[in-house]
Design an enzyme around this catalytic site. Structure first.
Site, short mmCIF file in Angstrom:
data_model
loop_
_atom_site.label_atom_id
_atom_site.label_comp_id
_atom_site.label_asym_id
_atom_site.label_seq_id
_atom_site.Cartn_x
_atom_site.Cartn_y
_atom_site.Cartn_z
CG ASP A 123 -2.15 -0.90 0.97
OD1 ASP A 123 -2.67 -0.88 -0.17
OD2 ASP A 123 -2.57 -1.60 1.90
CG ASP A 184 -8.07 -3.05 -2.66
OD1 ASP A 184 -8.59 -3.95 -3.34
OD2 ASP A 184 -8.45 -2.79 -1.51
N1 GLY Z 1 -7.44 -1.30 0.41
C1 GLY Z 1 -8.32 -1.69 1.42
C2 GLY Z 1 -9.69 -1.19 1.30
O1 GLY Z 1 -10.14 -0.61 0.34
O2 GLY Z 1 -10.39 -1.40 2.25
#
Ligand code: GLY
Length: 420
Positions: A123, A184
């Site tokens: 992330d 994501d």
């Molecule tokens: N990337 C995690 C979410 O969207 O909850």
């Protein structure tokens, strides 16, 4: 996770500004408000709410992420949401030009520094792009550039050329996956594309494009919706399975996942000019905008396929992310489609700016939007404020403001400021 009591009152000037703004919001639900007036009102509310949040945090470590049991939940710098708080402060600085937001954003951006060397998660685009990326775009500070490049280099360590993807999550004990990649993850590619430009080193761009191509090939269903997680064989790149973690079912359409995909492929089209990315973004947009279970206010249920609809919780974060994405997609699509994307985004932002979603002054722990859903299957963060809902809401408002004045604007690491 540290919890802070939500008790500190607003200052008198904040109360007055907020009360007026909220009264306007209620009135705006009845009569039509211009886009500019709506954006100005939202920013006024954001200033009061985030001023309150900052007051509450003073002297204590951590980044506000949400509210649980009436208390603001804060997280450390290695939480995937940490950067959204400084990112929102940068957007407030961009929106108002006021030094107090710049100084708060500077302080909280510096606090996210440990993320740049964290090899344990994917992330880093969220964590560094929101704070450092916007800070670089708005100030040109060379140390921000160094932090972003360090983070992008760290992110490359999670790429496996056999799979052609960046691994999202490390395997935990008992996990049956081999190489999990979630939709994501498209959002982290913006950091790599920026790094390729900033360093003139092709490897960042090559990894980002490989990841986007692999996602394009394996994550999507014929209707344009996406699976949450695709698991790969790290030796051969073969798909081992397609499942969900945050959605209702493996075959369902988790709303935020659709929004991440829409934003990610729109951004990758901006960065590469590859037609396949534009077509995929438009396909996702058609799925999302035309979904028969999308409510009339255009704020989706947390999963389009939850059998509990219409009693299922909404996800205001998905709505905010999709609005920001559609406003960019509008600027890159032919006029007929562009008009539809812009109108849809504006309608969504009008909903989010109404008292149904925009917090009343002094409430919601100081966050802006209500009714977001983080992780329904885990039973956590259901129908709550979330810092990334606020971040993308402000980003979308700034994009809408730029579109109505005819200027191009992306935000994050893709801005048109000094970082390019
Ligand atoms: N990337 C995690 C979410 O969207 O909850």
């Amino acid at each position: 996770m540290i919890a802070h009591p939500v008790r500190r009152p607003l200052r008198a000037d904040q109360v007055l500004a907020c009360t007026l703004a909220f009264a306007c919001a209620a009135a705006a639900a009845q009569v039509s408000e211009t886009v500019d007036a709506m954006i100005a009102r939202d920013i006024q509310v954001a200033e009061a709410q985030y001023g309150q949040l900052l007051d509450r945090l003073r002297g204590q470590p951590g980044f506000p992420r949400s509210v649980a049991k009436g208390e603001v939940v804060t997280v450390g710098p290695l939480d995937w949401t940490a950067g959204f708080f400084p990112g929102t402060l940068w957007y407030l600085y961009e929106a108002t030009g006021e030094a107090r937001w710049r100084s708060a954003a500077t302080r909280y951006t510096a606090d996210t520094a440990p993320a740049k060397f964290d090899k344990s998660q994917h992330d880093l685009g969220f964590m560094l792009g929101s704070g450092y990326g916007n800070g670089l775009r708005l100030t040109g500070d060379a140390s921000y550039r160094d932090a972003m490049l360090a983070g992008a280099t760290t992110l490359l360590t999670r790429f496996n050329p056999k799979v052609g993807s960046i691994q999202s999550w490390d395997l935990w004990p008992g996990s049956t996956w081999a190489y999990p990649v979630i939709i994501d993850n498209m959002m982290n590619l913006e950091l790599l594309m920026w790094a390729a430009r900033a360093s003139s080193e092709a490897r960042y761009r090559e990894v980002a494009i490989a990841h986007a191509d692999t996602t394009l090939k394996h994550h999507f269903r014929p209707d344009g919706s996406s699976y949450h997680l695709v698991d790969y064989d790290p030796q051969t790149g073969a798909v081992r399975g397609r499942v969900t973690v945050q959605g209702k079912a493996d075959g369902s359409a988790w709303a935020r996942g659709q929004a991440w995909g829409l934003y990610g492929f729109t951004m990758m089209y901006r960065e590469t000019g590859k037609d396949a990315y534009l077509r995929q973004a438009q396909k996702i947009a058609a799925f999302y905008m035309g979904h028969p279970r999308l409510p009339t206010d255009k704020v989706p249920y947390w999963d389009f396929d939850d059998p509990a609809i219409p009693s299922a919780p909404r996800d205001a974060a998905a709505a905010a992310i999709a609005s920001a994405a559609l406003l960019e997609l509008a600027g890159r699509s032919e006029p007929a489609l562009a008009r539809g994307y812009r109108d849809f985004a504006e309608q969504t932002l009008r909903s989010l700016s109404s008292p149904a979603y925009l917090a009343a002054p002094g409430t919601n722990g100081g966050f802006l939007l209500m009714h977001a859903t983080g992780h329904k299957p885990a039973g956590t963060e259901i129908d709550v404020p979330l810092n990334y809902a606020d971040y993308y809401f402000l980003e979308a408002l700034l994009r809408l403001r730029a579109a109505s004045s005819g200027a191009a604007r992306t935000g994050g690491t893709g801005g048109t400021g000094p970082s390019r």
